[in-house]
Design a protein around this motif. Structure first.
Motif, PDB file in Angstrom:
ATOM      1  N   UNK A 142       0.921  -1.217   0.024  1.00  0.00           N
ATOM      2  CA  UNK A 142      -0.152  -0.004  -0.057  1.00  0.00           C
ATOM      3  C   UNK A 142       0.829   1.402   0.099  1.00  0.00           C
ATOM      4  N   UNK A 143       2.244   0.833   0.428  1.00  0.00           N
ATOM      5  CA  UNK A 143       3.052   2.393   0.081  1.00  0.00           C
ATOM      6  C   UNK A 143       3.492   2.699  -1.172  1.00  0.00           C
ATOM      7  N   UNK A 144       4.109   3.696  -1.096  1.00  0.00           N
ATOM      8  CA  UNK A 144       4.757   4.525  -2.280  1.00  0.00           C
ATOM      9  C   UNK A 144       5.695   3.313  -3.058  1.00  0.00           C
ATOM     10  N   UNK A 145       6.547   2.768  -2.365  1.00  0.00           N
ATOM     11  CA  UNK A 145       7.878   1.888  -2.656  1.00  0.00           C
ATOM     12  C   UNK A 145       7.002   0.533  -3.081  1.00  0.00           C
TER      13      UNK A 145
ATOM     14  N   UNK B 156       8.866  -4.238   2.680  1.00  0.00           N
ATOM     15  CA  UNK B 156       8.377  -2.806   2.480  1.00  0.00           C
ATOM     16  C   UNK B 156       7.437  -2.470   3.614  1.00  0.00           C
ATOM     17  N   UNK B 157       7.094  -3.393   4.648  1.00  0.00           N
ATOM     18  CA  UNK B 157       6.161  -3.005   5.508  1.00  0.00           C
ATOM     19  C   UNK B 157       6.704  -2.114   6.546  1.00  0.00           C
ATOM     20  N   UNK B 158       5.965  -1.586   7.474  1.00  0.00           N
ATOM     21  CA  UNK B 158       6.266  -0.687   8.623  1.00  0.00           C
ATOM     22  C   UNK B 158       5.222  -0.426   9.447  1.00  0.00           C
TER      23      UNK B 158
ATOM     24  N   UNK C  65      15.702 -15.103  -2.076  1.00  0.00           N
ATOM     25  CA  UNK C  65      16.044 -13.788  -1.600  1.00  0.00           C
ATOM     26  C   UNK C  65      15.080 -13.049  -0.615  1.00  0.00           C
ATOM     27  N   UNK C  66      15.608 -12.577   0.294  1.00  0.00           N
ATOM     28  CA  UNK C  66      14.515 -11.533   0.995  1.00  0.00           C
ATOM     29  C   UNK C  66      15.333 -10.116   0.908  1.00  0.00           C
ATOM     30  N   UNK C  67      14.699  -9.130   0.490  1.00  0.00           N
ATOM     31  CA  UNK C  67      15.012  -7.716   0.143  1.00  0.00           C
ATOM     32  C   UNK C  67      14.386  -7.164   1.371  1.00  0.00           C
ATOM     33  N   UNK C  68      15.235  -6.197   2.063  1.00  0.00           N
ATOM     34  CA  UNK C  68      14.556  -5.203   2.924  1.00  0.00           C
ATOM     35  C   UNK C  68      14.490  -3.820   2.521  1.00  0.00           C
ATOM     36  N   UNK C  69      13.335  -2.975   2.617  1.00  0.00           N
ATOM     37  CA  UNK C  69      13.480  -1.896   2.125  1.00  0.00           C
ATOM     38  C   UNK C  69      13.845  -1.138   3.347  1.00  0.00           C
ATOM     39  N   UNK C  70      15.200  -0.375   3.158  1.00  0.00           N
ATOM     40  CA  UNK C  70      15.532   0.673   4.137  1.00  0.00           C
ATOM     41  C   UNK C  70      15.919   2.001   3.615  1.00  0.00           C
ATOM     42  N   UNK C  71      15.938   2.627   4.350  1.00  0.00           N
ATOM     43  CA  UNK C  71      16.535   4.053   3.759  1.00  0.00           C
ATOM     44  C   UNK C  71      17.546   4.832   4.511  1.00  0.00           C
ATOM     45  N   UNK C  72      17.508   6.320   4.427  1.00  0.00           N
ATOM     46  CA  UNK C  72      18.697   7.039   5.004  1.00  0.00           C
ATOM     47  C   UNK C  72      18.694   7.061   6.554  1.00  0.00           C
TER      48      UNK C  72
ATOM     49  N   UNK D  41      -5.202   1.982  -1.757  1.00  0.00           N
ATOM     50  CA  UNK D  41      -4.249   0.798  -2.136  1.00  0.00           C
ATOM     51  C   UNK D  41      -4.214   0.381  -3.557  1.00  0.00           C
ATOM     52  N   UNK D  42      -5.255   0.289  -4.096  1.00  0.00           N
ATOM     53  CA  UNK D  42      -5.202  -0.139  -5.296  1.00  0.00           C
ATOM     54  C   UNK D  42      -4.874   0.642  -6.386  1.00  0.00           C
ATOM     55  N   UNK D  43      -4.600   1.995  -6.117  1.00  0.00           N
ATOM     56  CA  UNK D  43      -4.380   2.724  -7.260  1.00  0.00           C
ATOM     57  C   UNK D  43      -2.952   2.466  -7.707  1.00  0.00           C
ATOM     58  N   UNK D  44      -1.807   1.844  -6.763  1.00  0.00           N
ATOM     59  CA  UNK D  44      -0.515   1.771  -7.090  1.00  0.00           C
ATOM     60  C   UNK D  44      -0.050   0.364  -7.639  1.00  0.00           C
ATOM     61  N   UNK D  45      -1.161  -0.510  -7.197  1.00  0.00           N
ATOM     62  CA  UNK D  45      -0.866  -1.819  -7.475  1.00  0.00           C
ATOM     63  C   UNK D  45      -1.516  -2.094  -8.764  1.00  0.00           C
ATOM     64  N   UNK D  46      -0.903  -2.864  -9.923  1.00  0.00           N
ATOM     65  CA  UNK D  46      -1.697  -2.913 -10.966  1.00  0.00           C
ATOM     66  C   UNK D  46      -2.945  -4.190 -10.683  1.00  0.00           C
ATOM     67  N   UNK D  47      -3.686  -4.012 -11.530  1.00  0.00           N
ATOM     68  CA  UNK D  47      -5.177  -4.777 -11.430  1.00  0.00           C
ATOM     69  C   UNK D  47      -4.929  -6.282 -11.598  1.00  0.00           C
ATOM     70  N   UNK D  48      -3.865  -6.906 -12.243  1.00  0.00           N
ATOM     71  CA  UNK D  48      -3.610  -8.366 -12.476  1.00  0.00           C
ATOM     72  C   UNK D  48      -2.895  -8.594 -11.268  1.00  0.00           C
ATOM     73  N   UNK D  49      -2.490  -7.967 -10.492  1.00  0.00           N
ATOM     74  CA  UNK D  49      -1.615  -8.569  -9.328  1.00  0.00           C
ATOM     75  C   UNK D  49      -2.495  -8.950  -8.166  1.00  0.00           C
TER      76      UNK D  49
END
Length: 189
Positions: free
Chosen positions: A9-12, A79-81, A135-142, A41-49
């Motif tokens: 649901x987030x931008x990333x 990407x959850x928090x 693989x597990x990718x953690x979204x992290x930032x500054x 939440x559905x505006x960023x996620x493609x409809x076929x996902x």
């Protein structure tokens, strides 16, 4: 490849779903941690996902039960928090802090524990045998580098570019997740 994008649901997360599905041609399952009203939440996620809605703070069994329908996952993009809505609310280390890399308040520590448990609940689903996790990718930032504290915080001057092996200068919940995932990979589930 099959991506499980947790926190879609987030931008990333939402843009990552779009990129992986349309630019890379991956199978994508989006995980929303809670229902929201309206189409946000559905505006960023493609409809076929494919979308799975779960409360990531629920007991591990409930999270695993919800994720059993995401068969064949090869990559988790986490990407959850959850926590205080303003990143500036992470407490700034005081001059008298014994170690600025440790939680400065009970709230900081509690938020870190909740966020760690959410990640652990998702990764535990891989042990059920219906994923082919590579693989597990953690979204992290500054915040990892103390940028959220500003120039009057733990970091008075920033060295740029930031690098992954830079020493920790402050506390952020990212660090518990990173440490746990490194131990998990080294020792197994």
């Amino acid at each position: 490849d099959h991506a499980l994008v947790v926190g879609a649901t987030g931008v990333a997360g939402g843009n990552l779903c779009h990129y992986l599905a349309y630019e890379k041609g991956w199978t994508v399952t989006a995980v929303f941690s809670r229902r929201r009203t309206g189409g946000y939440p559905h505006t960023l996620v493609p409809p076929d996902v494919r979308v799975i809605i779960i409360d990531l703070t629920a007991p591990a069994y409930d999270v695993r039960l919800a994720l059993k329908h995401a068969v064949g996952v090869t990559h988790v993009f986490y990407c959850a928090w959850t926590g205080s809505p303003n990143v500036q609310t992470l407490s700034k280390p005081t001059a008298s802090a014994a170690d600025p890399r440790l939680p400065q308040t009970a709230r900081d520590e509690a938020e870190a524990e909740i966020n760690l448990r959410m990640l652990q609940n998702v990764v535990a689903s891989a042990s059920d045998g219906h994923w082919n996790l590579r693989r597990v990718v953690l979204l992290q930032g500054t915040k990892w580098y103390g940028v959220h504290l500003g120039p009057d915080g733990a970091v008075s001057e920033y060295k740029t570019p930031f690098e992954e092996d830079d020493p920790r200068v402050c506390y952020c919940w990212y660090m518990l997740q990173q440490d746990w995932i490194e131990r998990h990979v080294a020792t197994g589930p």
